[in-house]
Enzyme design. Sequence first.
Site, mmCIF file in Angstrom:
data_model
loop_
_atom_site.group_PDB
_atom_site.id
_atom_site.type_symbol
_atom_site.label_atom_id
_atom_site.label_comp_id
_atom_site.label_asym_id
_atom_site.label_seq_id
_atom_site.Cartn_x
_atom_site.Cartn_y
_atom_site.Cartn_z
ATOM 1 N N GLY A 133 -7.960 11.225 1.484
ATOM 2 C CA GLY A 133 -6.536 11.543 1.441
ATOM 3 C C GLY A 133 -5.882 10.956 0.212
ATOM 4 N N GLY B 299 -1.719 10.675 -1.908
ATOM 5 C CA GLY B 299 -0.292 10.959 -1.895
ATOM 6 C C GLY B 299 0.394 10.177 -2.982
ATOM 7 N N GLY C 124 -0.719 6.381 -3.247
ATOM 8 C CA GLY C 124 -2.088 6.018 -3.573
ATOM 9 C C GLY C 124 -3.111 6.934 -2.927
ATOM 10 C CB VAL D 280 -6.572 7.156 2.295
ATOM 11 C CG1 VAL D 280 -7.260 6.500 3.496
ATOM 12 C CG2 VAL D 280 -5.083 6.819 2.308
ATOM 13 C CE LYS E 90 -1.539 4.890 0.725
ATOM 14 N NZ LYS E 90 -0.602 5.609 1.598
ATOM 15 C CG ASP F 209 7.759 7.201 2.747
ATOM 16 O OD1 ASP F 209 8.533 8.184 2.672
ATOM 17 O OD2 ASP F 209 6.644 7.182 2.209
#
Length: 532
Positions: free
Chosen positions: A27, A29, A32, A34, A50, A153
């Site tokens: 993953g 975003g 950062g 993952v 992460k 967030d």
Amino acid sequence: MVGQKSELDDYIGQCLNNRYLIRDLIGKGGMGRVYLAEDTAKGGMPIAVKILSLNLANQQMSQRFAREIFIGAQLGRKSKHIVRILSYGVTDDKTPFYVMEYLQGKNLKQILKIKPLTISKFLQICNQICLGLQCAHQGISHKGEIYPIVHRDIKPENIFISEDSKQGEIVKILDFGIAKFLTERSGMTLTDSFIGSLPYCSPEHMEGRKLLDVRSDIYSLGVLMFEMLTGKHPFQTKSNSFGTWYQAHRFQMPPTVEEINPQVKVPQILEKLLMSCLAKEVSDRPQNINKILEDLEKVNIQLKDVIPSNGSDIVNLSFPVQLVPATLLSEQECLQKNWPKNKPIAPIGFPHLLHTTQRPIPTFWAMLPKQEITRFLDKIHGTEFISKMNVYPMLLWVTVLYDAEPSMTKWLPYFLDLKDNKGQNIARGLAEVGYYHLLFFPLEDPTRCSHVTTLNLTASQRQQLVDWLEISQQSKELISPNQAKNILKTEYEKLKLDILQNLAIHQKSERESLKNWMNKFLEIFLKFVSRH
């Protein structure tokens, strides 16, 4: 944390801190990337790492990063609805990373891409998100002080639906503490340093207010809830720029759910909740997550037995059918009760179901020295349930008479064996009624009840009791009842400090509420006097 395909990446194959072997990118975003990794110190146990999108330029930033990770780690231990952080560190090129539990499932963004949620699914997921936020907003202890934690967030990507073989779907909130850490980087302009997802930011967050409180998260949650029900964002913008999103959040009025998706029919109380969460002014929103949980519970109760003909949306929920009014058994009636003749005159406590014309009401009877009863009458009381259902279907029900001096706190524990009818009936009564009366009998004059107080259960405690009752029907006893009691006693001793800290937070909150109320009363009184 499953989703993105592997790609060429410099970190894959590296062993961070000589311990965490990076296997694959899963993953990425704005904050950062993952990775799936192995903890070589624990036999290759799968974990998630992460790696953030910044370098730690100086020692001050390193210390701040460590502080925020410490906060995230505490929250993960307090709530099963916040991802657990296991460790942290920096790579060879001074890039910070942190290690989390590895979760299997999907994030909410992936789920909502397919279709909006049914109301029943919405309630299940939203309730768990709120429980996680409630835990964070209540705060963590750091150097003797309690600090409420605002996420900053909340968005679909940070809500993960984990698939657990034993407990089913569990909602986990990701990235606690990290948004605040990134936002506080020094020497940057607002545009450079702004951290948050523009479609989900509160107006005050976008205005750069430093003292954001829990109501900023509640606004983001409102946007998220609207999207969960309709599949669409409540605000429309012509571009994805900071300015256009600020105009939308500050000035656009949100539509109703039906205006966006006429096929979705939501109860009026839920529509009202959505609109209040999306209020532009902070003071017009729910002031805490407790209020949202209460409204979600009311929706749950309304929809309990409503099953539409197509069976696609509202389903039969597992929450109790209705909240039984406290008037069914008044505290005044409890004062007429006598201590049972078959119970010793001694400092003991036990539960008892008192029957009314409609249904049994759970109570807990406690005999204590008169001096102790008097001391606890105006104090905070708490309720905890502890279980190890995987080894034996038994609960340890603990009533806590709190005192700021820990040694003076009174603990009233009682085991409920869910394999026998008595234990099942009491647990079911607690879940369905949502409160219990605590009857005090003085040791010096035990004939009749001298004082009564009523303790309410939280929505999560009631749901837990329902879940445990269901599990107890299929569970197998791997140990004896006495062994189960010993295990629960050990767990109980471990949790005492956490319970006291939570009650201390609650007491502080009540004092602040009383102080605010008194100030408001004084203000109104002085205005009245000045006019007359």
